[in-house]
Scaffold this motif. Sequence first.
Motif, PDB file in Angstrom:
ATOM      1  N   GLY A  43      29.992  48.544  37.516  1.00 24.15           N
ATOM      2  CA  GLY A  43      31.295  48.190  37.832  1.00 24.15           C
ATOM      3  C   GLY A  43      31.979  48.968  38.605  1.00 24.15           C
ATOM      4  N   ASP A  76      36.639  38.930  43.388  1.00 27.76           N
ATOM      5  CA  ASP A  76      36.870  37.660  42.535  1.00 27.76           C
ATOM      6  C   ASP A  76      37.907  37.084  42.747  1.00 27.76           C
ATOM      7  OD1 ASP A  76      34.639  38.858  40.766  1.00 27.76           O
ATOM      8  OD2 ASP A  76      36.213  40.041  39.964  1.00 27.76           O
ATOM      9  N   TRP A  95      39.398  42.163  42.085  1.00 26.22           N
ATOM     10  CA  TRP A  95      38.299  42.464  41.542  1.00 26.22           C
ATOM     11  C   TRP A  95      38.525  42.672  39.759  1.00 26.22           C
ATOM     12  CZ3 TRP A  95      39.709  44.500  46.092  1.00 26.22           C
ATOM     13  CH2 TRP A  95      38.706  44.195  46.920  1.00 26.22           C
ATOM     14  N   THR A  96      37.789  42.201  38.878  1.00 28.49           N
ATOM     15  CA  THR A  96      37.565  42.386  37.628  1.00 28.49           C
ATOM     16  C   THR A  96      36.546  43.114  37.220  1.00 28.49           C
ATOM     17  OG1 THR A  96      36.754  40.023  37.292  1.00 28.49           O
ATOM     18  CG2 THR A  96      39.037  40.483  37.112  1.00 28.49           C
ATOM     19  N   ASN A  97      35.341  43.391  37.927  1.00 29.88           N
ATOM     20  CA  ASN A  97      33.831  43.790  37.558  1.00 29.88           C
ATOM     21  C   ASN A  97      34.324  45.427  37.607  1.00 29.88           C
ATOM     22  OD1 ASN A  97      31.359  44.501  36.930  1.00 29.88           O
ATOM     23  ND2 ASN A  97      30.960  44.700  39.076  1.00 29.88           N
TER      24      ASN A  97
END
Length: 204
Positions: A43, A76, A95-97
């Motif tokens: 991530g 995302d 982004w969430t990763n």
Amino acid sequence: MHKLLTLGITILTGSTLAACGNTKQAPSKASQATTSSKQQSGGISLANYETIKVALPNLGSATSEAEVKKLLGKPDQETKTTVTGLDQQATQYGWTNVGKGLTGATVTVSIYDGKAVAKGYANASLTTNSKITASSLSAIKTGTSLDTVKAKLGKPNGEVLSGAGALSSQLLTYTNIKGEKAGASVSFTFTANKLVSMTKTGFN
């Protein structure tokens, strides 16, 4: 006369960090390989996020959109956002990763004319912040630098940084505060990296 940026507060307190907006189609496999070449497999790392430099056009060195996507990978989320001092809207990617250093956070970067003009993250799930006490907060005065606040209180649970130099604004938010009820937080607003206000919410 240039106006001081207010994007920082707008991003963090508004709805632009929500999972909204239009998401572009997935790139080709070759493009994905290039995009993620610098991104950690676990991530987005805090180090990669911190590598990104933001500035208004022609007012400082800023990271390119291409380099941002190499560092953070495929976004995302994608939406439009208004940036004070710019004639047109910027594109904000989300982004969430994220990796351990940003666990639970949503990371955002706003791009205008191919360059990063703002960046931030919100809701990072960090451990209880034992550095924030009545004494430590009272020692922080108007005019204190952003770096000094971070050194005293540690990494914030959320931040927004926009622009660079005299035409810049910053917002730091701390939650998970030891000895305080759930939901307690303290926020610091900066202009040109100097503290202009501190706001405490939900303290005992």
